[in-house]
Design an enzyme around this catalytic site. Structure first.
Site, PDB file in Angstrom:
ATOM      1  N   THR A   1       0.816  -1.204   0.000  1.00  0.00           N
ATOM      2  CA  THR A   1       0.000   0.000   0.000  1.00  0.00           C
ATOM      3  C   THR A   1       0.857   1.264   0.000  1.00  0.00           C
ATOM      4  OG1 THR A   1      -1.484   1.282   1.424  1.00  0.00           O
ATOM      5  CG2 THR A   1      -0.144  -0.358   2.522  1.00  0.00           C
ATOM      6  N   ASP A   2       0.301   2.340  -0.554  1.00  0.00           N
ATOM      7  CA  ASP A   2       1.016   3.624  -0.506  1.00  0.00           C
ATOM      8  C   ASP A   2       1.116   4.160   0.929  1.00  0.00           C
ATOM      9  OD1 ASP A   2      -1.666   4.340  -0.133  1.00  0.00           O
ATOM     10  OD2 ASP A   2      -1.729   5.791  -1.769  1.00  0.00           O
ATOM     11  N   GLU A   3       0.306   3.598   1.845  1.00  0.00           N
ATOM     12  CA  GLU A   3       0.313   4.124   3.220  1.00  0.00           C
ATOM     13  C   GLU A   3       1.655   3.895   3.910  1.00  0.00           C
ATOM     14  OE1 GLU A   3      -3.023   3.607   5.757  1.00  0.00           O
ATOM     15  OE2 GLU A   3      -4.443   3.753   4.112  1.00  0.00           O
TER      16      GLU A   3
ATOM     17  N   TYR B   1      -1.786  -0.155  11.142  1.00  0.00           N
ATOM     18  CA  TYR B   1      -1.973  -0.881   9.873  1.00  0.00           C
ATOM     19  C   TYR B   1      -0.779  -0.662   8.943  1.00  0.00           C
ATOM     20  CZ  TYR B   1      -3.331  -1.436   4.980  1.00  0.00           C
ATOM     21  OH  TYR B   1      -3.330  -1.767   3.635  1.00  0.00           O
TER      22      TYR B   1
ATOM     23  N   LYS C   1       2.111  -3.257   7.457  1.00  0.00           N
ATOM     24  CA  LYS C   1       2.357  -3.503   6.021  1.00  0.00           C
ATOM     25  C   LYS C   1       3.818  -3.174   5.683  1.00  0.00           C
ATOM     26  CE  LYS C   1      -0.186  -4.552   3.148  1.00  0.00           C
ATOM     27  NZ  LYS C   1      -0.639  -5.880   2.640  1.00  0.00           N
TER      28      LYS C   1
HETATM   29  P1  NAD Z   1     -10.018  -6.954   2.676  1.00  0.00           P
HETATM   30  O1  NAD Z   1     -10.003  -6.624   4.129  1.00  0.00           O
HETATM   31  O2  NAD Z   1     -11.231  -6.662   1.878  1.00  0.00           O
HETATM   32  O3  NAD Z   1      -9.699  -8.497   2.465  1.00  0.00           O
HETATM   33  C1  NAD Z   1      -8.712  -9.172   3.202  1.00  0.00           C
HETATM   34  C2  NAD Z   1      -8.929 -10.671   3.020  1.00  0.00           C
HETATM   35  O4  NAD Z   1      -7.885 -11.350   3.735  1.00  0.00           O
HETATM   36  C3  NAD Z   1     -10.263 -11.176   3.565  1.00  0.00           C
HETATM   37  O5  NAD Z   1     -10.867 -12.055   2.647  1.00  0.00           O
HETATM   38  C4  NAD Z   1      -9.875 -11.888   4.850  1.00  0.00           C
HETATM   39  O6  NAD Z   1     -10.753 -12.953   5.180  1.00  0.00           O
HETATM   40  C5  NAD Z   1      -8.478 -12.398   4.498  1.00  0.00           C
HETATM   41  N1  NAD Z   1      -7.646 -12.617   5.691  1.00  0.00           N
HETATM   42  C6  NAD Z   1      -7.447 -11.759   6.723  1.00  0.00           C
HETATM   43  N2  NAD Z   1      -6.637 -12.335   7.641  1.00  0.00           N
HETATM   44  C7  NAD Z   1      -6.313 -13.561   7.166  1.00  0.00           C
HETATM   45  C8  NAD Z   1      -5.491 -14.617   7.634  1.00  0.00           C
HETATM   46  N3  NAD Z   1      -4.836 -14.538   8.816  1.00  0.00           N
HETATM   47  N4  NAD Z   1      -5.363 -15.741   6.882  1.00  0.00           N
HETATM   48  C9  NAD Z   1      -6.007 -15.838   5.689  1.00  0.00           C
HETATM   49  N5  NAD Z   1      -6.809 -14.877   5.201  1.00  0.00           N
HETATM   50  C10 NAD Z   1      -6.954 -13.751   5.925  1.00  0.00           C
HETATM   51  O7  NAD Z   1      -8.733  -6.211   2.072  1.00  0.00           O
HETATM   52  P2  NAD Z   1      -8.531  -5.530   0.649  1.00  0.00           P
HETATM   53  O8  NAD Z   1      -8.989  -4.146   0.713  1.00  0.00           O
HETATM   54  O9  NAD Z   1      -9.037  -6.451  -0.384  1.00  0.00           O
HETATM   55  O10 NAD Z   1      -6.937  -5.501   0.591  1.00  0.00           O
HETATM   56  C11 NAD Z   1      -6.208  -6.609   0.086  1.00  0.00           C
HETATM   57  C12 NAD Z   1      -4.726  -6.302   0.157  1.00  0.00           C
HETATM   58  O11 NAD Z   1      -4.439  -5.127  -0.605  1.00  0.00           O
HETATM   59  C13 NAD Z   1      -4.232  -6.015   1.572  1.00  0.00           C
HETATM   60  O12 NAD Z   1      -2.961  -6.603   1.706  1.00  0.00           O
HETATM   61  C14 NAD Z   1      -4.135  -4.495   1.624  1.00  0.00           C
HETATM   62  O13 NAD Z   1      -3.123  -4.105   2.513  1.00  0.00           O
HETATM   63  C15 NAD Z   1      -3.763  -4.167   0.200  1.00  0.00           C
HETATM   64  N6  NAD Z   1      -4.210  -2.854  -0.302  1.00  0.00           N
HETATM   65  C16 NAD Z   1      -5.507  -2.455  -0.173  1.00  0.00           C
HETATM   66  C17 NAD Z   1      -5.897  -1.241  -0.719  1.00  0.00           C
HETATM   67  C18 NAD Z   1      -7.332  -0.765  -0.634  1.00  0.00           C
HETATM   68  O14 NAD Z   1      -7.626   0.353  -1.024  1.00  0.00           O
HETATM   69  N7  NAD Z   1      -8.269  -1.561  -0.173  1.00  0.00           N
HETATM   70  C19 NAD Z   1      -4.967  -0.449  -1.383  1.00  0.00           C
HETATM   71  C20 NAD Z   1      -3.644  -0.884  -1.480  1.00  0.00           C
HETATM   72  C21 NAD Z   1      -3.280  -2.099  -0.955  1.00  0.00           C
HETATM   73  O1  DAU Z   2      -4.119   4.003   0.474  1.00  0.00           O
HETATM   74  C1  DAU Z   2      -4.362   2.633   0.450  1.00  0.00           C
HETATM   75  C2  DAU Z   2      -5.175   2.227   1.658  1.00  0.00           C
HETATM   76  O2  DAU Z   2      -6.502   2.707   1.425  1.00  0.00           O
HETATM   77  C3  DAU Z   2      -5.189   0.737   1.899  1.00  0.00           C
HETATM   78  O3  DAU Z   2      -3.892   0.306   2.201  1.00  0.00           O
HETATM   79  C4  DAU Z   2      -6.134   0.373   3.047  1.00  0.00           C
HETATM   80  O4  DAU Z   2      -6.226  -1.036   3.190  1.00  0.00           O
HETATM   81  C5  DAU Z   2      -7.515   0.920   2.716  1.00  0.00           C
HETATM   82  O5  DAU Z   2      -8.397   0.678   3.795  1.00  0.00           O
HETATM   83  C6  DAU Z   2      -7.439   2.420   2.445  1.00  0.00           C
HETATM   84  O6  DAU Z   2      -7.105   3.150   3.652  1.00  0.00           O
HETATM   85  P1  DAU Z   2      -7.803   4.553   4.014  1.00  0.00           P
HETATM   86  O7  DAU Z   2      -7.674   4.763   5.458  1.00  0.00           O
HETATM   87  O8  DAU Z   2      -7.337   5.614   3.110  1.00  0.00           O
HETATM   88  O9  DAU Z   2      -9.330   4.190   3.582  1.00  0.00           O
HETATM   89  P2  DAU Z   2     -10.734   4.479   4.306  1.00  0.00           P
HETATM   90  O10 DAU Z   2     -11.784   4.108   3.329  1.00  0.00           O
HETATM   91  O11 DAU Z   2     -10.801   3.893   5.663  1.00  0.00           O
HETATM   92  O12 DAU Z   2     -10.722   6.050   4.443  1.00  0.00           O
HETATM   93  C7  DAU Z   2     -10.587   6.901   3.313  1.00  0.00           C
HETATM   94  C8  DAU Z   2     -10.587   8.328   3.802  1.00  0.00           C
HETATM   95  O13 DAU Z   2     -11.902   8.656   4.260  1.00  0.00           O
HETATM   96  C9  DAU Z   2      -9.669   8.591   4.971  1.00  0.00           C
HETATM   97  O14 DAU Z   2      -9.108   9.889   4.852  1.00  0.00           O
HETATM   98  C10 DAU Z   2     -10.577   8.535   6.184  1.00  0.00           C
HETATM   99  C11 DAU Z   2     -11.892   9.048   5.651  1.00  0.00           C
HETATM  100  N1  DAU Z   2     -13.122   8.478   6.246  1.00  0.00           N
HETATM  101  C12 DAU Z   2     -13.228   7.126   6.330  1.00  0.00           C
HETATM  102  C13 DAU Z   2     -14.362   6.543   6.863  1.00  0.00           C
HETATM  103  C14 DAU Z   2     -14.472   5.046   6.986  1.00  0.00           C
HETATM  104  C15 DAU Z   2     -14.151   9.321   6.662  1.00  0.00           C
HETATM  105  O15 DAU Z   2     -14.055  10.553   6.555  1.00  0.00           O
HETATM  106  N2  DAU Z   2     -15.284   8.744   7.181  1.00  0.00           N
HETATM  107  C16 DAU Z   2     -15.429   7.391   7.313  1.00  0.00           C
HETATM  108  O16 DAU Z   2     -16.480   6.934   7.836  1.00  0.00           O
END
Ligand code: NAD
Ligand code: DAU
Length: 357
Positions: free
Chosen positions: A135-137, A161, A165
């Site tokens: 992730t970019d985070e 988090y 990562k």
């Molecule tokens: P998500 O939370 O929707 O899905 C995570 C999945 O992992 C779920 O199906 C969960 O059951 C499984 N899981 C969790 N713990 C586990 C364990 N111990 N063993 C096996 N399975 C397990 O997450 P997502 O948003 O799909 O993100 C997927 C990946 O991409 C993550 O590694 C996250 O850090 C990365 N990522 C997410 C975003 C985003 O915007 N969502 C952006 C950049 C990177």
């Molecule tokens: O940048 C990549 C990341 O993006 C991934 O690595 C993470 O897994 C994914 O969850 C996401 O993280 P963020 O914290 O950016 O996403 P989230 O949807 O939780 O929040 C997006 C923005 O919105 C953040 O600035 C917080 C704000 N927010 C979020 C929620 C849930 C609100 O203002 N209100 C809300 O209820």
């Protein structure tokens, strides 16, 4: 035929990735999806692939050493795409421990199992690769301005988090540097699209608005995220897997920066436009639902990815314009209200029991 071990394939990005891969390669690949089905994992996302010879779901925790090694002993795995993680920043602030367990120790466990299975006397079996989906985070936060995260930007995570990562990424790097382990790391910005659990901003706002509930905006609503349609991310992962130089990190992002409040306003406007005139929900979906709430602790101000390296080396660029992607996403949630109600009621957990036990 190549065999892909996808971890976390029942989650948001993992399930979209599996859809993308079966659409692209049809029966030319085998996918083994290892997922422990936490609250975020929903096997219903992949029900259309059940019963196919080239799709196997294994309910397992990536921290279970013996079980993961058994998967590698039983199947000749060619590619590992490691999505499984605890992914929600707010949850990591409340309960960091499970983030360290899954994101750090789980990753180490997978690295060890793959290394053990792939090692030969003088290196590794041919054409094997591990891709760490990051992730970019991990880069921390940017101030407003014309500055971006590059692959060379120092790692500076702020939340539990992103710290977990970053730790996982460092372990992958350590395996690359110490053991010449065949791996890549991708670092992507915020994804949006179908099948996202409604704890994340976009599905949460859509779901709350449809129910006439308050739309919580953290702080001043001006934090910036760089949004990418999830299928564009899936394509980037496939391209890095096939064309990425071993050992390299690739940033993935869309140059699509938006303040949170812009996203919330856009969802309200699009919902109002898409709902038919006689839909009773239409009347209550207005900006009056917006509620500014206490800010997230340690809230990163701005993320913005420079995807120059993946574009110049691999030829990937985002294809879905935000205006189109957000519309597709909102339409998907409107059409799939049953999915949303299963997810919010916990009903989807019964699906696994009915289907697999
Ligand atoms: P998500 O939370 O929707 O899905 C995570 C999945 O992992 C779920 O199906 C969960 O059951 C499984 N899981 C969790 N713990 C586990 C364990 N111990 N063993 C096996 N399975 C397990 O997450 P997502 O948003 O799909 O993100 C997927 C990946 O991409 C993550 O590694 C996250 O850090 C990365 N990522 C997410 C975003 C985003 O915007 N969502 C952006 C950049 C990177
Ligand atoms: O940048 C990549 C990341 O993006 C991934 O690595 C993470 O897994 C994914 O969850 C996401 O993280 P963020 O914290 O950016 O996403 P989230 O949807 O939780 O929040 C997006 C923005 O919105 C953040 O600035 C917080 C704000 N927010 C979020 C929620 C849930 C609100 O203002 N209100 C809300 O209820």
């Amino acid at each position: 035929m190549k065999t892909y071990l996808v971890t976390g394939g029942a989650g948001f990005i993992g399930s979209n990735y599996i859809h993308y891969m079966f659409h692209k390669y049809q029966d030319g690949i085998k996918v083994i999806n290892v997922d422990s089905l936490t609250y975020a994992g929903n096997p219903e996302n992949l029900k259309e692939f059940e019963g196919r010879e080239n799709y196997l779901f294994i309910k397992e925790d990536i921290c279970n050493k013996e079980a993961i090694q058994r998967v590698f002993q039983t199947y000749e795995i060619d590619r590992v795409i490691h999505f499984a993680a605890e992914s929600h920043v707010d949850r990591s602030i409340r309960n960091p421990e499970v983030f360290v367990s899954t994101n750090v120790l789980g990753t180490l466990n997978l690295l060890d199992a793959a290394k053990l299975a792939w090692e030969t006397e003088d290196g590794y079996k041919e054409d094997k690769k591990f891709l760490q989906v990051s992730t970019d985070e991990v880069y921390g936060s940017l101030e407003e301005g014309n500055n971006y995260f590059y692959e060379t930007t120092p790692i500076d995570p702020h939340s539990p988090y992103s710290a977990s990562k970053a730790s996982a990424d460092m372990l992958v790097k350590a395996y690359i540097d110490t053991f010449h382990f065949p791996a890549n790391i991708t670092r992507c910005s915020n994804n949006y699209g179908p099948y996202q659990f409604p704890e994340k901003l976009i599905p949460l706002i859509i779901n709350n608005a449809l129910q006439g509930k308050k739309l919580p905006v953290y702080g001043d609503g001006k934090n910036v995220r760089d949004w990418l349609y999830v299928m564009d991310h899936a394509k980037a992962i496939d391209m890095v897997m096939e064309q990425g130089r071993l050992g390299q990190v690739y940033n993935v992002g869309g140059h699509n920066e938006k303040q949170n409040i812009e996203i919330v306003n856009l969802i309200i406007e699009t919902l109002a436009e898409l709902l038919p005139e006689n839909d009773p929900r239409k009347a209550h979906i207005t900006k009056d639902l917006i509620s500014y709430v206490e800010d997230r602790k340690g809230h990163d101000r701005r993320y913005a990815i420079a995807p120059d390296k993946i574009r110049s080396e691999i030829g990937w660029a985002p294809e879905t314009m935000f205006a189109q992607g957000i519309r597709l996403t909102i339409e998907w949630y409107l059409k799939n209200s049953e999915w949303m109600s299963h997810v919010t009621s916990g009903e989807y957990q019964k699906y696994y029991n009915d289907m697999y036990q």
